[in-house]
Design a protein around this motif. Sequence first.
Motif, PDB file in Angstrom:
ATOM      1  N   CYS A   1      -9.135   4.022  -6.203  1.00 47.51           N
ATOM      2  CA  CYS A   1      -9.551   2.763  -5.572  1.00 47.51           C
ATOM      3  C   CYS A   1     -10.365   2.983  -4.297  1.00 47.51           C
ATOM      4  O   CYS A   1     -10.888   2.039  -3.725  1.00 47.51           O
ATOM      5  CB  CYS A   1      -8.333   1.883  -5.274  1.00 47.51           C
ATOM      6  SG  CYS A   1      -7.308   2.525  -3.919  1.00 47.51           S
TER       7      CYS A   1
ATOM      8  N   CYS B   1      -8.334   7.613  -1.773  1.00 40.14           N
ATOM      9  CA  CYS B   1      -7.789   7.676  -3.120  1.00 40.14           C
ATOM     10  C   CYS B   1      -8.953   7.762  -4.112  1.00 40.14           C
ATOM     11  O   CYS B   1      -9.933   7.030  -3.992  1.00 40.14           O
ATOM     12  CB  CYS B   1      -6.964   6.412  -3.373  1.00 40.14           C
ATOM     13  SG  CYS B   1      -6.722   6.010  -5.118  1.00 40.14           S
TER      14      CYS B   1
ATOM     15  N   CYS C   1      -0.862   6.375  -3.971  1.00 35.92           N
ATOM     16  CA  CYS C   1      -1.774   5.591  -3.135  1.00 35.92           C
ATOM     17  C   CYS C   1      -1.065   4.276  -2.792  1.00 35.92           C
ATOM     18  O   CYS C   1      -0.552   3.601  -3.679  1.00 35.92           O
ATOM     19  CB  CYS C   1      -3.068   5.337  -3.897  1.00 35.92           C
ATOM     20  SG  CYS C   1      -4.109   4.065  -3.154  1.00 35.92           S
TER      21      CYS C   1
ATOM     22  N   VAL D   1      -1.603   4.651  -7.850  1.00 37.67           N
ATOM     23  CA  VAL D   1      -1.745   5.873  -8.657  1.00 37.67           C
ATOM     24  C   VAL D   1      -1.246   7.069  -7.854  1.00 37.67           C
ATOM     25  O   VAL D   1      -1.132   7.005  -6.622  1.00 37.67           O
ATOM     26  CB  VAL D   1      -3.217   6.118  -9.104  1.00 37.67           C
ATOM     27  CG1 VAL D   1      -3.746   4.929  -9.893  1.00 37.67           C
ATOM     28  CG2 VAL D   1      -4.111   6.466  -7.921  1.00 37.67           C
TER      29      VAL D   1
ATOM     30  N   CYS E   1      -3.294   1.198  -4.602  1.00 36.02           N
ATOM     31  CA  CYS E   1      -3.362   0.925  -6.044  1.00 36.02           C
ATOM     32  C   CYS E   1      -2.201   1.535  -6.821  1.00 36.02           C
ATOM     33  O   CYS E   1      -2.040   1.248  -8.007  1.00 36.02           O
ATOM     34  CB  CYS E   1      -4.701   1.392  -6.621  1.00 36.02           C
ATOM     35  SG  CYS E   1      -4.845   3.187  -6.744  1.00 36.02           S
TER      36      CYS E   1
HETATM   37 ZN   LIG Z   1      -5.726   3.958  -4.809  1.00 35.36          ZN
END
Ligand SMILES: [Zn+2]
Length: 235
Positions: free
Chosen positions: A202, A199, A223, A228, A226
């Motif tokens: 992160c 990702c 993801c 996103v 995290c």
């Molecule tokens: Zn992430």
Amino acid sequence: MHADLEALLNLQEHDKAVIAIEAELAAFNPELAALDAELAQAQAELDGARKGAQDAELRRAELEGKIESYRVMQERRRQRLEWVRGAKEASTLMAELDLARTVLAKEEAEWMRSADRVQEAERRAAEVERLVEEARTAQASRREAIAAGQAASAERLAEARRRRDQAAGGVRRPLLQQYERIRRGRAPLALYPLHGEACGHCYTAVPLHRRQDILNGQSVTTCEACGVIVYHAPD
Ligand SMILES: [Zn+2]
């Protein structure tokens, strides 16, 4: 690329533009605060100087009152002296007159000094007042430039927000809600490109099957770590 992703990335570009202009506007604040602090300090000095002048005047007026009452008492002693018969009483009164004259002379000398202090304090207050005016004048052009910069940025910000709202209109409603939800979280942005196998926000490794989805670009994939939205950015 999937049309949903394209619409989301387009929206994100507009949000980036809004964020950049908001940062421009915020960048004016430290300098404005410094200018304000400079004036506030000068003003505090002026207040102090004026207070000093007031105090000196008060002290002078106090002494004047005191001296006036001494003079009145002294005048009464002189009048009494004219009516006194006994020699002993007369000499007592004379001694009192002498003593009072000495005290009065001291108070008058103190009054002279207090008058000097009033002049000095007034001179100082006028000097500080001039310095405050100078500081104001010196700041004026800078403040004008800042105000002009703020106005220009604010205008561009309004336009950027208008375009951003337009771009948001091109995103399907559930996706827009997801996008807004991610933006309210910790990540500064909602979409990040795949970074190798990880990702782009992160840097947690994305499992192979999800990575395939992302590379195919046929769905909006988030993801797992995290939250996103991760997309594939072809070189
Ligand atoms: Zn992430």
